[in-house]
Scaffold this motif. Structure first.
Motif, PDB file in Angstrom:
ATOM      1  N   VAL A 105      -1.757   4.227  -9.183  1.00 25.45           N
ATOM      2  CA  VAL A 105      -2.079   4.667  -7.823  1.00 25.45           C
ATOM      3  C   VAL A 105      -1.087   5.713  -7.346  1.00 25.45           C
ATOM      4  N   ARG A 106       0.186   5.482  -7.596  1.00 25.70           N
ATOM      5  CA  ARG A 106       1.182   6.471  -7.177  1.00 25.70           C
ATOM      6  C   ARG A 106       0.988   7.780  -7.935  1.00 25.70           C
ATOM      7  N   LEU A 107       0.634   7.683  -9.203  1.00 30.66           N
ATOM      8  CA  LEU A 107       0.384   8.889  -9.989  1.00 30.66           C
ATOM      9  C   LEU A 107      -0.787   9.680  -9.401  1.00 30.66           C
ATOM     10  N   LEU A 108      -1.798   8.960  -8.937  1.00 29.59           N
ATOM     11  CA  LEU A 108      -2.935   9.642  -8.313  1.00 29.59           C
ATOM     12  C   LEU A 108      -2.520  10.312  -7.010  1.00 29.59           C
ATOM     13  N   LEU A 109      -1.746   9.600  -6.187  1.00 26.58           N
ATOM     14  CA  LEU A 109      -1.317  10.168  -4.911  1.00 26.58           C
ATOM     15  C   LEU A 109      -0.456  11.415  -5.125  1.00 26.58           C
ATOM     16  N   GLN A 110       0.300  11.447  -6.214  1.00 21.16           N
ATOM     17  CA  GLN A 110       1.219  12.556  -6.468  1.00 21.16           C
ATOM     18  C   GLN A 110       0.680  13.529  -7.523  1.00 21.16           C
ATOM     19  N   CYS A 111      -0.625  13.470  -7.803  1.00 19.03           N
ATOM     20  CA  CYS A 111      -1.173  14.310  -8.876  1.00 19.03           C
ATOM     21  C   CYS A 111      -0.974  15.797  -8.599  1.00 19.03           C
ATOM     22  N   ASP A 112      -1.083  16.224  -7.324  1.00 17.07           N
ATOM     23  CA  ASP A 112      -0.875  17.642  -7.018  1.00 17.07           C
ATOM     24  C   ASP A 112       0.550  18.072  -7.359  1.00 17.07           C
TER      25      ASP A 112
ATOM     26  N   GLY B 238      -2.896  -6.986 -11.566  1.00 17.37           N
ATOM     27  CA  GLY B 238      -1.597  -7.608 -11.293  1.00 17.37           C
ATOM     28  C   GLY B 238      -0.442  -6.720 -11.712  1.00 17.37           C
ATOM     29  N   ASP B 239      -0.588  -6.051 -12.863  1.00 21.26           N
ATOM     30  CA  ASP B 239       0.461  -5.139 -13.321  1.00 21.26           C
ATOM     31  C   ASP B 239       0.632  -3.975 -12.344  1.00 21.26           C
ATOM     32  N   GLU B 240      -0.468  -3.472 -11.823  1.00 24.05           N
ATOM     33  CA  GLU B 240      -0.398  -2.373 -10.863  1.00 24.05           C
ATOM     34  C   GLU B 240       0.281  -2.811  -9.565  1.00 24.05           C
ATOM     35  N   ILE B 241      -0.006  -4.023  -9.122  1.00 17.36           N
ATOM     36  CA  ILE B 241       0.637  -4.552  -7.914  1.00 17.36           C
ATOM     37  C   ILE B 241       2.148  -4.647  -8.122  1.00 17.36           C
ATOM     38  N   ASP B 242       2.552  -5.177  -9.278  1.00 21.32           N
ATOM     39  CA  ASP B 242       3.986  -5.324  -9.557  1.00 21.32           C
ATOM     40  C   ASP B 242       4.687  -3.961  -9.577  1.00 21.32           C
ATOM     41  N   ARG B 243       4.077  -2.984 -10.241  1.00 25.18           N
ATOM     42  CA  ARG B 243       4.701  -1.655 -10.308  1.00 25.18           C
ATOM     43  C   ARG B 243       4.796  -1.023  -8.929  1.00 25.18           C
ATOM     44  N   LEU B 244       3.719  -1.114  -8.174  1.00 22.01           N
ATOM     45  CA  LEU B 244       3.727  -0.516  -6.834  1.00 22.01           C
ATOM     46  C   LEU B 244       4.798  -1.148  -5.951  1.00 22.01           C
ATOM     47  N   GLU B 245       4.918  -2.462  -6.017  1.00 21.57           N
ATOM     48  CA  GLU B 245       5.916  -3.141  -5.181  1.00 21.57           C
ATOM     49  C   GLU B 245       7.327  -2.705  -5.559  1.00 21.57           C
ATOM     50  N   ARG B 246       7.591  -2.562  -6.861  1.00 17.63           N
ATOM     51  CA  ARG B 246       8.915  -2.096  -7.271  1.00 17.63           C
ATOM     52  C   ARG B 246       9.169  -0.678  -6.766  1.00 17.63           C
ATOM     53  N   GLU B 247       8.166   0.178  -6.857  1.00 16.98           N
ATOM     54  CA  GLU B 247       8.337   1.562  -6.422  1.00 16.98           C
ATOM     55  C   GLU B 247       8.507   1.656  -4.909  1.00 16.98           C
ATOM     56  N   ILE B 248       7.796   0.806  -4.180  1.00 20.41           N
ATOM     57  CA  ILE B 248       7.977   0.780  -2.723  1.00 20.41           C
ATOM     58  C   ILE B 248       9.399   0.342  -2.391  1.00 20.41           C
ATOM     59  N   GLY B 249       9.871  -0.689  -3.092  1.00 19.32           N
ATOM     60  CA  GLY B 249      11.237  -1.153  -2.857  1.00 19.32           C
ATOM     61  C   GLY B 249      12.279  -0.115  -3.203  1.00 19.32           C
ATOM     62  N   ASP B 250      12.004   0.702  -4.219  1.00 18.43           N
ATOM     63  CA  ASP B 250      12.943   1.747  -4.627  1.00 18.43           C
ATOM     64  C   ASP B 250      12.832   3.011  -3.782  1.00 18.43           C
ATOM     65  N   ARG B 251      11.880   3.043  -2.866  1.00 18.23           N
ATOM     66  CA  ARG B 251      11.680   4.197  -1.972  1.00 18.23           C
ATOM     67  C   ARG B 251      11.536   5.489  -2.778  1.00 18.23           C
ATOM     68  N   VAL B 252      10.665   5.456  -3.762  1.00 16.86           N
ATOM     69  CA  VAL B 252      10.533   6.611  -4.651  1.00 16.86           C
ATOM     70  C   VAL B 252       9.799   7.767  -3.988  1.00 16.86           C
ATOM     71  N   SER B 253       9.020   7.481  -2.952  1.00 17.01           N
ATOM     72  CA  SER B 253       8.249   8.549  -2.314  1.00 17.01           C
ATOM     73  C   SER B 253       8.020   8.192  -0.854  1.00 17.01           C
ATOM     74  N   GLU B 254       8.899   8.689   0.012  1.00 15.94           N
ATOM     75  CA  GLU B 254       8.760   8.392   1.435  1.00 15.94           C
ATOM     76  C   GLU B 254       7.425   8.899   1.974  1.00 15.94           C
ATOM     77  N   LYS B 255       6.973  10.020   1.429  1.00 14.11           N
ATOM     78  CA  LYS B 255       5.730  10.621   1.915  1.00 14.11           C
ATOM     79  C   LYS B 255       4.544   9.688   1.730  1.00 14.11           C
ATOM     80  N   TRP B 256       4.509   8.966   0.617  1.00 14.14           N
ATOM     81  CA  TRP B 256       3.356   8.142   0.292  1.00 14.14           C
ATOM     82  C   TRP B 256       3.623   6.648   0.461  1.00 14.14           C
ATOM     83  N   THR B 257       4.745   6.265   1.056  1.00 15.26           N
ATOM     84  CA  THR B 257       5.076   4.840   1.169  1.00 15.26           C
ATOM     85  C   THR B 257       4.009   4.071   1.932  1.00 15.26           C
TER      86      THR B 257
END
Length: 711
Positions: free
Chosen positions: A126-133, A226-245
């Motif tokens: 999902v994050r890859l899709l949001l940041q595809c541009d 479930g794997d996608e949920i786990d990855r997204l939660e880790r990325e949200i916690g790491d604040r990898v993309s404030e724009k798409w949080t």
């Protein structure tokens, strides 16, 4: 190709592509020290990139495949550059200087290509899709840089064959022609964002439409969801993309909804047994639990939230709580210690670094992410959850998920579905109820509590455990406490689990639920009037394993905070079981102090060896246990006078125990030890005076350390 002078060399390390989660080492590798090292690095990197076109998502493949194709051309060309053997013979002067500088910059560009590919492979779909541009723009810029360097490379000076020069020219032309077509990705991204906007307007997503979108994202079953949920939660916690949080938080909720609606929740663990056979008393709480990590040790859980502590802090009473939980307690205007009821003279919070390190070690050993990296990950996740509390889409999709699960559970209960089907739904409710107060509120409002209560009598071990644990999670919220207490047969069902639960883990969580309910003053009285509750808790202390005993004692301590309950607690044998556990569980000493404070002093002294055990705990227990043992002894002496004081003074070494506690205990422990010392001195002085007046030999007080003799 005409020879050109290379452009000025970039001496600073290239910046990482926006949003890339790879480490800084990926972008600043050590520069090759010689031309030989440079050529070997180029060959190795080109070969790696030629096989690096994979991405977990079914989009961006064209952009990543272009990297692979360019790398294959370069790998063929680099193989015709001077061989590694020549590099060893002439390491520093192998290449013309202009060619060496140009190839070094080319190496940096290829390393950035590799970083982009690695970043795409590691991100959630999902994050890859949001940041595809952004990704496609990075790839386009790198193609242009590579084309420029290929044009600047002095082919003639390198003495390359014509066919190799043709390969380099072909690679340059392909790089310049690269123009990613992102229409498909942009259309899919627009559909995902439109779905979020509809959820914000409280429009429930259509199943077929949701399934189509997720299939194109690459989520097609419960495991990938479930794997996608786990990855997204880790990325949200790491604040990898404030724009798409905000969008990522909303999509986590949407994926949980899809996991339940589209993929029938989670499969029941094959190791879960449906047997209702009771385990041996020596069994520990290590049942397979839905594939989840083992339950944290009781000392690692916050006494308020009952969750694993991420940032343990010590309050003035010496008790440890999770920072967020105790801060909320103080913010509510309370100035007492939640566990002991002691009025706190100061509200400062002192970090418990030793405990934090122990929790972090336990998490690493058991694969729990909450406290790995010293608790920073847990803090980031909590911060993300705080953002989610203000995210309209996340709130609405959580409400939709709760409503769907409760409807599904209601249907399973009404039509007497198989325990396996009901357990899957209850397991999802259990997980949802762990996500925060809002999720607990949604589940409670949807009507889950009465349904869960009815399942506590199930003979299926997994179903019963999931149901009681879900109730425990829900009961943390004040409104849900009321729902549990007012549910038809709710308290009786908890009694049933504590007495006849299929596993010790279920019994333990039932006791923890009683503890949670007892936080409300009115419910504490009502629970204390239920003799069955008291008997079952006493039995768990007497017969349960360590963690079960800990929760049962904590529940008894909460009930002992009400004076009206003391008589029934004494009749149920709380004094005896607390004394039997006083050397094993620090909460036992706190229970005894609470009983002594509110009318149970005689019952304690009436147990053989009670005073001696408290004195022993005052010397050998934990800080909190020593503090409460001293408090209990002081209360016994004050309530019962000579009957208790004589027994205290008869214990060998009691004076030294008091003296040690005055020197090494907590502030409260020192005060209690000083009070006990004064009581002992007065008794000794009075005994000596009585002996002299009786014309007998004076009664010599025991040898008292100088610290105790101070006024």
């Amino acid at each position: 190709m005409a020879n050109h002078h290379p452009r000025p060399v970039v001496t600073t390390a290239p910046s990482p592509p926006p949003g890339c989660s790879t480490s800084s080492e990926s972008f600043t590798p050590p520069s090759p020290r010689s031309d030989g090292d440079l050529l070997r690095s180029l060959r190795r990197l080109a070969r790696d990139l030629s096989a690096a076109a994979d991405t977990p998502a079914p989009f961006l493949r064209a952009a990543l495949a272009s990297i692979s194709r360019r790398a294959k051309l370069l790998a063929a060309a680099f193989d015709d550059l001077p061989a590694a053997g020549e590099a060893e013979a002439e390491p520093d002067g192998l290449l013309p200087r202009s060619a060496s500088l140009c190839l070094r910059e080319m190496l940096l560009v290829l390393q950035r290509f590799k970083a982009v590919a690695a970043g795409c492979a590691s991100r959630s779909r999902v994050r890859l899709l949001l940041q595809c541009d952004e990704v496609e723009e990075d790839v386009r810029e790198l193609h242009q840089e590579l084309a420029t360097l290929l044009d600047l490379l002095p082919v003639a000076e390198l003495g390359l064959a014509d066919d190799v020069a043709d390969l380099l020219a072909l690679a340059s032309r392909q790089c310049r022609r690269f123009a990613p077509e992102a229409e498909t990705e942009r259309a899919l991204k627009a559909r995902v964002l439109a779905l979020i906007q509809e959820i914000e307007r409280e429009i429930v997503p259509e199943r077929e439409r949701l399934a189509q979108i997720l299939l194109k994202v690459g989520v097609h079953d419960a495991a990938s969801c479930g794997d996608e949920i786990d990855r997204l939660e880790r990325e949200i916690g790491d604040r990898v993309s404030e724009k798409w949080t905000a969008a990522m938080i909303a999509l986590v909720g949407l994926l949980r909804y899809a996991k339940c609606v589209l993929f029938s929740a989670t499969p029941r663990p094959s190791s879960a047994s449906g047997s209702s056979t009771k385990p041996d008393n020596n069994e520990v709480n290590d049942e397979e639990d839905g594939g989840e990590p083992p339950a944290p040790p009781p000392d690692f859980r916050c006494p308020i939230s009952l969750d694993l502590m991420r940032d343990p802090v010590v309050v003035a009473s010496g008790q440890t709580y999770d920072r967020d939980s105790i801060s909320q307690w103080f913010d509510a205007g309370k100035s007492t210690c939640p566990k002991t009821g002691q009025v706190l003279l100061a509200l400062e919070l002192v970090p418990n670094k030793a405990l934090k390190n122990l929790i972090a070690k336990w998490c690493r050993e058991n694969g729990v992410a909450a406290m790995i990296d010293g608790g920073e990950t847990g803090k980031k996740i909590e911060a993300a959850q705080a953002v989610a509390a203000n995210n309209k889409a996340a709130q609405e999709v959580a409400r939709m998920t709760a409503s769907f699960l409760v409807r599904k559970l209601s249907s399973a209960v009404s039509f007497a579905s198989s325990p396996d089907a009901a357990s899957r739904v209850v397991h999802e409710i259990r997980l949802l109820s762990k996500l925060g107060s809002d999720s607990r509120a949604f589940v409670g409002e949807a009507g889950a509590v009465p349904l869960l209560v009815s399942l506590l009598h199930s003979n299926d071990a997994a179903l019963q455990l999931n149901a009681v644990t879900a109730l425990l999670n829900l009961s943390i919220l004040e409104a849900n406490k009321k729902r549990v207490m007012h549910a038809d047969g709710g308290v009786d069902a908890l009694c049933h689990v504590m007495s006849a639960g299929a596993t010790w883990r279920a019994k333990e969580n039932a006791a923890a639920t009683v503890l949670s309910l007892a936080a409300v003053h009115a419910y504490r009285r009502r629970l204390g009037r239920n003799n069955s509750i008291l008997e079952k808790l006493v039995h768990l202390v007497r017969a349960g394993p360590t963690t079960t005993k800990k929760d049962a004692l904590a529940a008894l301590l909460a009930l002992a905070g009400e004076r009206e309950n003391i008589g029934r607690l004494v009749d149920a044998g709380v004094a005896q079981v607390a004394l039997s556990a006083v050397s094993e569980e620090e909460t036992a000493a706190a229970v005894l102090a609470a009983l002594a404070k509110r009318g149970g002093a005689e019952a304690i002294v009436g147990v053989d060896g009670a005073v001696a055990r408290l004195v022993a705990e005052m010397r050998r227990g934990t800080e909190w246990a020593r503090e409460n043992a001293a408090a209990a002894l002081v209360l016994l002496c004050r309530r019962l006078g000579a009957q208790a004081v004589t027994r205290v003074m008869a214990v060998p070494g009691v004076e030294w125990a008091i003296w040690e506690l005055m020197g090494t205990g907590t502030d409260r422990a020192r005060r209690k030890a000083a009070s006990l010392g004064r009581i002992c001195r007065r008794w000794a002085a009075a005994s000596a005076a009585d002996g002299e007046r009786g014309n007998g030999c004076p009664v010599s007080p025991s040898v008292v350390p100088p610290a105790m003799m101070a006024s």
